[in-house]
Write a protein that holds these residues in place. Structure first.
Motif, short mmCIF file in Angstrom:
data_model
loop_
_atom_site.label_atom_id
_atom_site.label_comp_id
_atom_site.label_asym_id
_atom_site.label_seq_id
_atom_site.Cartn_x
_atom_site.Cartn_y
_atom_site.Cartn_z
N UNK A 159 0.82 -1.22 0.00
CA UNK A 159 0.00 0.00 0.00
C UNK A 159 0.85 1.26 0.00
N UNK A 160 1.98 1.24 0.70
CA UNK A 160 2.82 2.43 0.78
C UNK A 160 3.38 2.79 -0.60
N UNK A 161 3.72 1.76 -1.38
CA UNK A 161 4.24 2.01 -2.73
C UNK A 161 3.11 2.49 -3.64
N UNK A 162 1.91 1.97 -3.43
CA UNK A 162 0.77 2.43 -4.21
C UNK A 162 0.52 3.92 -3.96
N UNK A 163 0.61 4.35 -2.72
CA UNK A 163 0.39 5.76 -2.39
C UNK A 163 1.46 6.64 -3.02
N UNK A 164 2.67 6.13 -3.11
CA UNK A 164 3.73 6.88 -3.78
C UNK A 164 3.44 7.00 -5.28
N UNK A 165 2.94 5.90 -5.85
CA UNK A 165 2.56 5.90 -7.26
C UNK A 165 1.46 6.93 -7.50
N UNK A 166 0.47 6.95 -6.62
CA UNK A 166 -0.63 7.90 -6.75
C UNK A 166 -0.13 9.33 -6.63
N UNK A 174 -2.79 16.75 -12.16
CA UNK A 174 -3.66 17.13 -11.04
C UNK A 174 -5.14 16.86 -11.32
N UNK A 175 -5.49 16.69 -12.59
CA UNK A 175 -6.89 16.46 -12.93
C UNK A 175 -7.29 14.99 -12.86
N UNK A 176 -6.32 14.09 -12.63
CA UNK A 176 -6.63 12.67 -12.56
C UNK A 176 -7.36 12.34 -11.26
N UNK A 177 -8.40 11.54 -11.39
CA UNK A 177 -9.15 11.12 -10.19
C UNK A 177 -8.46 9.92 -9.54
N UNK A 178 -8.78 9.72 -8.27
CA UNK A 178 -8.22 8.57 -7.54
C UNK A 178 -8.62 7.27 -8.22
N UNK A 179 -9.87 7.21 -8.69
CA UNK A 179 -10.38 6.00 -9.34
C UNK A 179 -9.60 5.69 -10.61
N UNK A 180 -9.27 6.73 -11.37
CA UNK A 180 -8.52 6.52 -12.62
C UNK A 180 -7.13 5.98 -12.33
N UNK A 181 -6.48 6.55 -11.31
CA UNK A 181 -5.14 6.09 -10.96
C UNK A 181 -5.17 4.67 -10.42
N UNK A 182 -6.18 4.34 -9.63
CA UNK A 182 -6.32 2.98 -9.10
C UNK A 182 -6.49 1.97 -10.23
N UNK A 183 -7.30 2.34 -11.23
CA UNK A 183 -7.53 1.46 -12.37
C UNK A 183 -6.23 1.23 -13.15
#
Length: 253
Positions: A159-166, A174-183
């Motif tokens: 999870x920590x690496x995912x948060x860094x990726x996000x 800055x316009x990317x949504x959390x859902x888009x990045x998760x996908x």
């Protein structure tokens, strides 16, 4: 390359070792010869190759002998079989034929136990003769796939690496949504897992050739993994990330 399939002989071949009576007359003979077919083709190990353990001369010889096996002539059935399971005394004799330096039986016991404790070797069966019990050892897999070189990728599930990726993606977009990045992140993980599955399947299907060529499974795995990144699905996901980060792929930029 020799196959573990039995080969029928029309005449006795004196040059091939005879199957020991302790095994030929034992009810555990079938267990010994069936072992090689029952163990996994590939065993994934989530660490880098422990060179001090595996590449030590005696231990390396043990693993090689158990992998390649020895042709033996079964007089009762008049055929040649390849055995991949041996007692300590048998391994001692075979190792002495394989390496130049002198080695004691106690040394073989020590190195065999080291491999057993790390899960590379196991006791397949034990045969009792009088008061004496003889243990027979075999590998836990035909090939060992050391995953240490790829842990940097499997750690993406952290999870920590995912948060860094996000954070990285949002910094440049800055316009990317959390859902888009998760996908996008899940797509990246999926392509890596699919690559791993394809490479593993290829290695399983080509086991005999890899064994014959004495290939390091780690090197083969990494090479095939790099090639598989060129498949359309992987390219599509990587290209999305490249565009979002404005990463230069042209050597002239």
């Amino acid at each position: 390359m020799r196959s573990s399939q039995s080969k029928v002989l029309s005449t006795k071949n004196e040059r091939i070792r005879k199957l020991p009576k302790l095994i030929s007359e034992s009810k555990f003979k079938k267990t010994i010869f069936a072992h090689w077919q029952k163990i996994p083709v590939i065993k994934e190990i989530a660490e880098s190759m422990p060179e001090e353990l595996v590449l030590q001369e005696v231990r390396s010889a043990i693993l090689d002998i158990l992998r390649n096996g020895i042709e033996e002539y079964d007089e009762r059935r008049d055929l040649i079989e390849i055995r991949h399971v041996f007692s300590v005394k048998e391994l001692h004799k075979l190792i002495r034929e394989k390496i130049s330096k002198k080695i004691k039986l106690s040394n073989v016991y020590f190195h065999l136990n080291q491999l057993k404790e790390r899960g590379f070797v196991q006791i397949v069966t034990s045969i009792k003769e009088g008061r004496q019990i003889t243990h027979f050892y075999g590998r836990t897999a035909k090939l060992f796939l050391w995953m240490g070189e790829t842990l940097d990728e499997t750690e993406l599930t952290d999870d920590s690496i995912f948060h860094k990726f996000m954070a990285l993606m949002q910094h440049f977009n800055s316009d990317l949504t959390v859902e888009t990045i998760e996908t996008l992140y899940k797509s990246l993980l999926n392509t890596k897992q699919e690559t791993h599955n394809r490479v593993k399947m290829w290695m399983e299907n080509n086991l005999e050739k890899l064994t014959e060529l004495n290939m390091d499974t780690r090197d083969v795995y990494n090479f095939l993994r790099s090639i598989d990144r060129c498949n359309p699905e992987s390219i599509e996901v990587h290209n999305k990330i490249i565009r979002l980060l404005n990463f230069p792929i042209d050597s002239n930029t």
